[in-house]
Design a protein around this motif. Sequence first.
Motif, PDB file in Angstrom:
ATOM      1  N   GLU A   1      -0.062   2.898   7.846  1.00 21.14           N
ATOM      2  CA  GLU A   1      -1.527   2.845   7.912  1.00 21.14           C
ATOM      3  C   GLU A   1      -2.059   1.765   8.847  1.00 21.14           C
ATOM      4  O   GLU A   1      -3.165   1.908   9.393  1.00 21.14           O
TER       5      GLU A   1
ATOM      6  N   SER B   1      -7.753   1.261   7.752  1.00 22.04           N
ATOM      7  CA  SER B   1      -6.980   2.192   8.574  1.00 22.04           C
ATOM      8  C   SER B   1      -7.762   3.418   9.011  1.00 22.04           C
ATOM      9  O   SER B   1      -7.484   3.998  10.065  1.00 22.04           O
TER      10      SER B   1
ATOM     11  N   HIS C   1       4.037   2.111   3.472  1.00 24.64           N
ATOM     12  CA  HIS C   1       2.668   2.632   3.581  1.00 24.64           C
ATOM     13  C   HIS C   1       1.826   1.727   4.473  1.00 24.64           C
ATOM     14  O   HIS C   1       1.042   2.218   5.289  1.00 24.64           O
TER      15      HIS C   1
ATOM     16  N   LYS D   1      -7.529   5.882  12.435  1.00 25.19           N
ATOM     17  CA  LYS D   1      -7.202   7.300  12.353  1.00 25.19           C
ATOM     18  C   LYS D   1      -8.280   8.159  13.003  1.00 25.19           C
ATOM     19  O   LYS D   1      -7.976   9.191  13.622  1.00 25.19           O
TER      20      LYS D   1
END
Length: 234
Positions: free
Chosen positions: A153, A53, A149, A57
């Motif tokens: 992510e 992930s 989560h 990001k």
Amino acid sequence: MASKDDDDSNKLTILGFGSLLSERSSRMTFPELENFRLGRIPNYRRVFGHATSIFFKRGIANQDTKEMGSLSAEHVPEGHQGFICAVFEVPNADMMEDGVPSQAFLEREEEFNIIAVPYRDLTTNKESKGILCARGSDEEFLKRWGQAHFDKEYAQYGIQTIWNWNETSGLRPCATYLRHCALSAEKMGEECYNSFLDETFLVDRKTTIRTYLKDNPQVMTTEPPPELAIRYGG
């Protein structure tokens, strides 16, 4: 399972094979690391075989070309020569119950199985054990962190799996990350650099990074975004 340095029970040995080949990068997670050096991990293979992930990001994953793969180490049959890694010690006074040296390390490497494996120190030629980020699975990730989560992510970026990329999936190394790892290995000397080029594979487990970089020379000539120049500068 935790692995403690034979000479000092207050230290934990970490084995780095990707961005942790860079001492500067390693110190971003382990500012108190000591004795940065090289080792060899037998019976494991270094593979660009999963998505992570952090590349999404930081805006360095390219989903159109599938250049979003990261490195892991996966077990192979006994007798395999393995690959060269970075070795260093960190304080383990704050070691968690599962043997992980710090919360920062656990969060940084959330998709992996954190295990202790044998390695040979190339400075002393002694064999010992160290902590390695080994291949995980989607099922283990979901059990550890939960579906919410995973959705935050990965799924929000359109990624439906971390680890289930087969040999014909076309997953390719994240270019910025690959360049960083290659430069880091080169700085550690010829032996480490050649290991990275010849003992690191694409998701097909056949194509070496040496071959991939020969076919894709732009990887090494394209610098990371300015805000990531230090983190991914080798």
